[in-house]
Design a protein around this motif. Sequence first.
Motif, PDB file in Angstrom:
ATOM      1  N   GLN A  81       0.783  -1.231   0.000  1.00 23.82           N
ATOM      2  CA  GLN A  81       0.000   0.000   0.000  1.00 23.82           C
ATOM      3  C   GLN A  81       0.820   1.289   0.000  1.00 23.82           C
ATOM      4  O   GLN A  81       0.429   2.278  -0.638  1.00 23.82           O
ATOM      5  CB  GLN A  81      -0.933   0.018   1.214  1.00 23.82           C
ATOM      6  CG  GLN A  81      -1.967  -1.089   1.217  1.00 23.82           C
ATOM      7  CD  GLN A  81      -2.920  -0.979   2.396  1.00 23.82           C
ATOM      8  OE1 GLN A  81      -3.302   0.105   2.807  1.00 23.82           O
ATOM      9  NE2 GLN A  81      -3.300  -2.131   2.952  1.00 23.82           N
ATOM     10  N   LEU A  82       1.936   1.310   0.723  1.00 24.03           N
ATOM     11  CA  LEU A  82       2.628   2.587   0.919  1.00 24.03           C
ATOM     12  C   LEU A  82       3.226   3.203  -0.345  1.00 24.03           C
ATOM     13  O   LEU A  82       3.074   4.410  -0.571  1.00 24.03           O
ATOM     14  CB  LEU A  82       3.735   2.439   1.966  1.00 24.03           C
ATOM     15  CG  LEU A  82       3.324   2.442   3.428  1.00 24.03           C
ATOM     16  CD1 LEU A  82       4.565   2.463   4.307  1.00 24.03           C
ATOM     17  CD2 LEU A  82       2.427   3.630   3.749  1.00 24.03           C
ATOM     18  N   PRO A  83       3.953   2.454  -1.184  1.00 24.95           N
ATOM     19  CA  PRO A  83       4.623   3.103  -2.315  1.00 24.95           C
ATOM     20  C   PRO A  83       3.677   3.869  -3.226  1.00 24.95           C
ATOM     21  O   PRO A  83       3.931   5.029  -3.573  1.00 24.95           O
ATOM     22  CB  PRO A  83       5.302   1.930  -3.037  1.00 24.95           C
ATOM     23  CG  PRO A  83       5.496   0.899  -1.991  1.00 24.95           C
ATOM     24  CD  PRO A  83       4.286   1.015  -1.115  1.00 24.95           C
ATOM     25  N   ALA A  84       2.587   3.226  -3.642  1.00 20.87           N
ATOM     26  CA  ALA A  84       1.645   3.910  -4.522  1.00 20.87           C
ATOM     27  C   ALA A  84       0.965   5.067  -3.807  1.00 20.87           C
ATOM     28  O   ALA A  84       0.683   6.108  -4.405  1.00 20.87           O
ATOM     29  CB  ALA A  84       0.603   2.917  -5.040  1.00 20.87           C
ATOM     30  N   ALA A  85       0.691   4.895  -2.502  1.00 19.74           N
ATOM     31  CA  ALA A  85       0.030   5.959  -1.756  1.00 19.74           C
ATOM     32  C   ALA A  85       0.919   7.184  -1.597  1.00 19.74           C
ATOM     33  O   ALA A  85       0.444   8.323  -1.619  1.00 19.74           O
ATOM     34  CB  ALA A  85      -0.392   5.440  -0.378  1.00 19.74           C
TER      35      ALA A  85
END
Length: 274
Positions: free
Chosen positions: A242-246
């Motif tokens: 979840q974190l990279p794209a967010a």
Amino acid sequence: MRRRAVGRAVMSDAVAAQRVREGRRDAFLLLVDRHSAAVHAYLRTCLTDRGEVDSLTEETFRRAYAVALRGTEPYTHWRVQLLTTARGLAVSAWARDPYSMNVADGFRYWAARGGVWPLMARSALFEAYRSLPLRWQTVLWHTAVEEDGPALTTDVLGLPRGQYTTVTGRARQAIREFYLDVYRRAAVRRPSCTAFVQSYSRRPAIVSAAEWARARAHAIRCVRCGEVELDLSDIGYQLCAQLPAALLGWWHDPLYREARATPLPMSPPAFPRR
């Protein structure tokens, strides 16, 4: 081969940036040494021309050096700030010639759609991550998302290598607690959800088997609590997912990991000049 620099083992990214502000230009080479391979790999997921990737990698660090000289505090840790700058430069390269063969197809499609962030960008896990102190954000990005390993992660934080396991464990516990606290406040008017959070936050030492079974049964019926259980059942995987794209918008995980695994030789940076 990674370069050796004076004080590298004890100078964190934050201290290196402070030294740059104090006139120690050589301190910035620590940041280049630690993060240039990641910036270069990220740009290789955006562009296909090696020369342009090299050029934009250098420009990314030129801009970061200017920021450090101004004394501007980064809004996040250095790795994400550098990747954010690289993404902006890649978008500018696409905008100059949207149909250029030098733009990777996936990145071209993402940019042409307006660089839209994915739907999970405001997920509960993301909100919990952004609520953490910057130190814990840094640990979780380097360990859970990029899997940079003990040597680089402790250098980034300026820690002895022996503290890696302790710090990693504390960071994961911190985001778990922040996540549950955020959800507890959101579920205050839903008694069954509140009971689930109380059970989940105390496991496994205190919760009885019957209470835990009730919590699991509730999570199956309740979509929101089911998402909490999914996020926290393997928090490292969920952070990576979840974190990279967010945080960055554009993220092609397989290509990025492939590029990190097959580093290409880069010319020494032409900065900082004396």
